[in-house]
Design an enzyme around this catalytic site. Structure first.
Site, short mmCIF file in Angstrom:
data_model
loop_
_atom_site.label_atom_id
_atom_site.label_comp_id
_atom_site.label_asym_id
_atom_site.label_seq_id
_atom_site.Cartn_x
_atom_site.Cartn_y
_atom_site.Cartn_z
N HIS A 1 37.78 6.87 -5.40
CA HIS A 1 36.70 5.87 -5.23
C HIS A 1 35.46 6.48 -4.58
CE1 HIS A 1 39.67 2.52 -5.91
NE2 HIS A 1 40.48 3.40 -5.34
N SER B 1 11.67 21.29 -7.02
CA SER B 1 10.93 20.08 -7.32
C SER B 1 9.46 20.48 -7.35
CB SER B 1 11.18 19.05 -6.22
OG SER B 1 10.05 18.20 -6.10
N LYS C 1 13.21 20.82 -1.78
CA LYS C 1 14.33 20.52 -2.68
C LYS C 1 14.90 21.70 -3.43
CE LYS C 1 15.44 16.78 -4.23
NZ LYS C 1 15.64 15.80 -5.30
N GLU D 1 23.56 19.08 -13.98
CA GLU D 1 23.14 17.79 -14.54
C GLU D 1 22.99 17.90 -16.06
OE1 GLU D 1 19.87 17.82 -11.47
OE2 GLU D 1 20.23 15.68 -11.55
#
Ligand code: ARG
Length: 508
Positions: A165, A286, A292, A299
């Site tokens: 979970h 970024s 970042k 991804e």
């Protein structure tokens, strides 16, 4: 060489004039056929050798056709024929036959298509192409498994939280995690080998649908082209696309595995968890936020998986509902398949390198394990085993303890026998006595790992045993892959020298 001026033997017998320009473009598979061009030439060569063996074409004539095919191959490699012919014909089969007709004339070149159809031909090309890709994909999965195994050797004691979970569930180790990937990927490998066995069968000679009255030798062409057997029934050979649906599904399952691994890596590398750090080569910046470091490569694997699932579903939507036989609809299977193969191969390569080079932050892993009260189940099990409590009572007692430590800003690794006794008396009305020394051991994440000695558990010794058995299995699968590769390579070598021998005999 140009086809200009030569008579259109393909169409003009039955139809008047050429195809409408836009329709030709619309129904053409020329672009996607580039991938099967080499296979198509091989299939034509094997077919000519067979026709000659069967006395259906003379020696000199057959060599002339082989010569034309050899020339076609060279020009295709350079892209020449595609430039000259590509806007005139609907597919690679027509293009190559037209090239042979232009080179040899219709009397000789016109024999090339005796006892075959584009229907059995395209399926043969596709199987030749696919078997290579499947073996290459198996090689890539084995490579990924090897990296997973060698990294997991090093981290048998690196405790980290495992999740259900998306909440901390039980303490495990980095090795235990990686080994679980190895096992899923091994299932993928078995499925790939299975799919290969149904791909590497020859449909050649099935003709358009129900064979030919000409006395051909299907066994011979099947052997020449390195197939392990035939798709015997002619109707089945041109109609059934189950082997395409099968490999599409197998690769969709494989990509679902990769996307899960990618998601784990994205999750573990969040600023909050910070348990791993992808190497810079597999991360991007970024444009706006200077701090970042984004896990773009992972991804993208997830979205490539989404594409593969969609393309695999596309294979089903194209084939579903059609009556038995060939349909032009099938042509659209090819671009979907190419997308699947490309996305799978690139994802596997990136995943392997990313896992090999990422940094593991053991201290952070160990810290998170302590903060998450993750050994709660260990304590409940201990109380059920050693104490006089049932598991449910133990579960209740430890749940109450966790509530207590959270409210006091402490954690489970800090509890002592006094607190345990007090909560047990208060909540359970029972006397539970465990010494401080024993309690410390039970709630300690590292010791908790060692206490789990059942099959498949994260205990370092058990993980070591699993690593060894998976290494042996990987070796066996690699041997199987080499056998398949060697068999195909040998048949290709033999076939090439057979064709070269025929051509050389003419020159002498
Ligand atoms: N380009 C066609 C395909 O990819 C080849 C087979 C054509 N067969 C036919 N009967 N029109 O499916």
């Amino acid at each position: 060489m140009k086809s200009k001026g030569s008579k259109d033997y393909w169409r003009s017998g039955r139809l008047k004039g050429g195809l409408d320009k836009n329709t030709l473009k619309f129904i053409s598979s020329m672009d996607e056929d580039k991938r099967i061009a080499d296979a198509d030439i091989r299939v034509n060569e094997a077919h000519i050798l067979m026709l000659h063996k069967q006395g259906l074409i003379g020696r000199v004539e057959s060599v002339k056709v082989l010569k034309a095919l050899e020339k076609a191959r060279k020009e295709l490699e350079k892209g020449v024929i595609f430039q000259d012919y590509q806007d005139k014909y609907v597919d690679i089969h027509q293009l190559i036959e037209q090239y042979v007709l232009d080179y040899c004339g219709v009397k000789v070149g016109g024999k090339l298509h005796l006892a075959k159809s584009r229907n059995d031909q395209v399926m043969t090309d596709l199987r030749i192409y696919l078997r290579r890709e499947v073996l290459d994909i198996i090689e890539l999965v084995l490579g990924l498994n090897n990296v997973l195994l060698s990294v997991s050797r090093k981290y048998k004691n690196a405790v980290m939280p495992g999740y259900t979970h998306t909440q901390q569930a039980q303490v495990t180790t980095y090795s235990h995690y990686l080994l679980s990937y190895v096992d899923t990927l091994s299932n993928d490998l078995m499925r790939l080998f299975e799919a290969f066995s149904r791909i590497n069968l020859s449909p050649l000679g099935a003709g358009a649908l129900a064979g030919s009255r000409v006395n051909i030798d299907r066994r011979y062409t099947s052997k020449l082209l390195g197939f392990d057997g035939m798709v015997e029934n002619n109707i089945e050979a041109v109609s059934s696309k189950d082997f395409i649906l099968e490999i599409g599904s197998v690769l969709a399952i494989l990509m679902t595995t990769l996307s899960r691994i990618a998601s784990d890596l994205v999750f573990w590398s969040t600023s909050e968890l910070n348990m791993i750090e992808l190497s810079d080569e597999f991360s991007d910046i970024s444009s706006a936020m200077p701090q970042k470091k984004n896990p773009d490569s992972m991804e993208m694997i997830r979205s490539k998986a989404a594409n593969v699932l969609a393309s695999s579903y596309n294979l089903f939507t194209i084939t579903n509902g059609l009556i038995t036989g060939y349909h032009k609809d099938f042509q659209e299977l090819k671009p979907a398949l190419w997308r699947i193969v490309d996305d799978v191969k690139s994802s596997l390569g990136i995943m392997k390198q990313a896992i090999k080079t990422l940094k593991i932050k053991r201290d952070m892993m160990a810290h998170l394990v302590v903060k998450g009260n993750i050994t709660a189940l260990d304590l409940a099990e201990f109380l059920a085993k050693e104490g006089s409590l049932s598991f449910r009572e133990g579960h209740f007692l430890v749940g109450s303890l966790v509530k207590h430590v959270i409210s006091t800003g402490s954690d489970l690794t800090m509890i002592d026998s006094r607190l345990l006794e007090m909560v047990a008396r208060r909540e359970l009305k029972k006397k539970v006595v465990v010494s401080d020394k024993v309690l410390k051991k039970v709630v300690d994440p590292v010791q908790s790992i060692s206490a789990r000695s059942n099959i498949g558990s994260p205990r370092p010794r058990e993980v070591g045993r699993m690593i060894k058995s998976r290494e042996d299995r990987t070796k066996r699968l690699r041997k199987l892959l080499s056998e398949k590769n060697d068999k195909i390579k040998l048949s290709e070598k033999r076939f090439k020298s057979l064709v070269a021998g025929k051509l050389a005999a003419k020159r002498r």
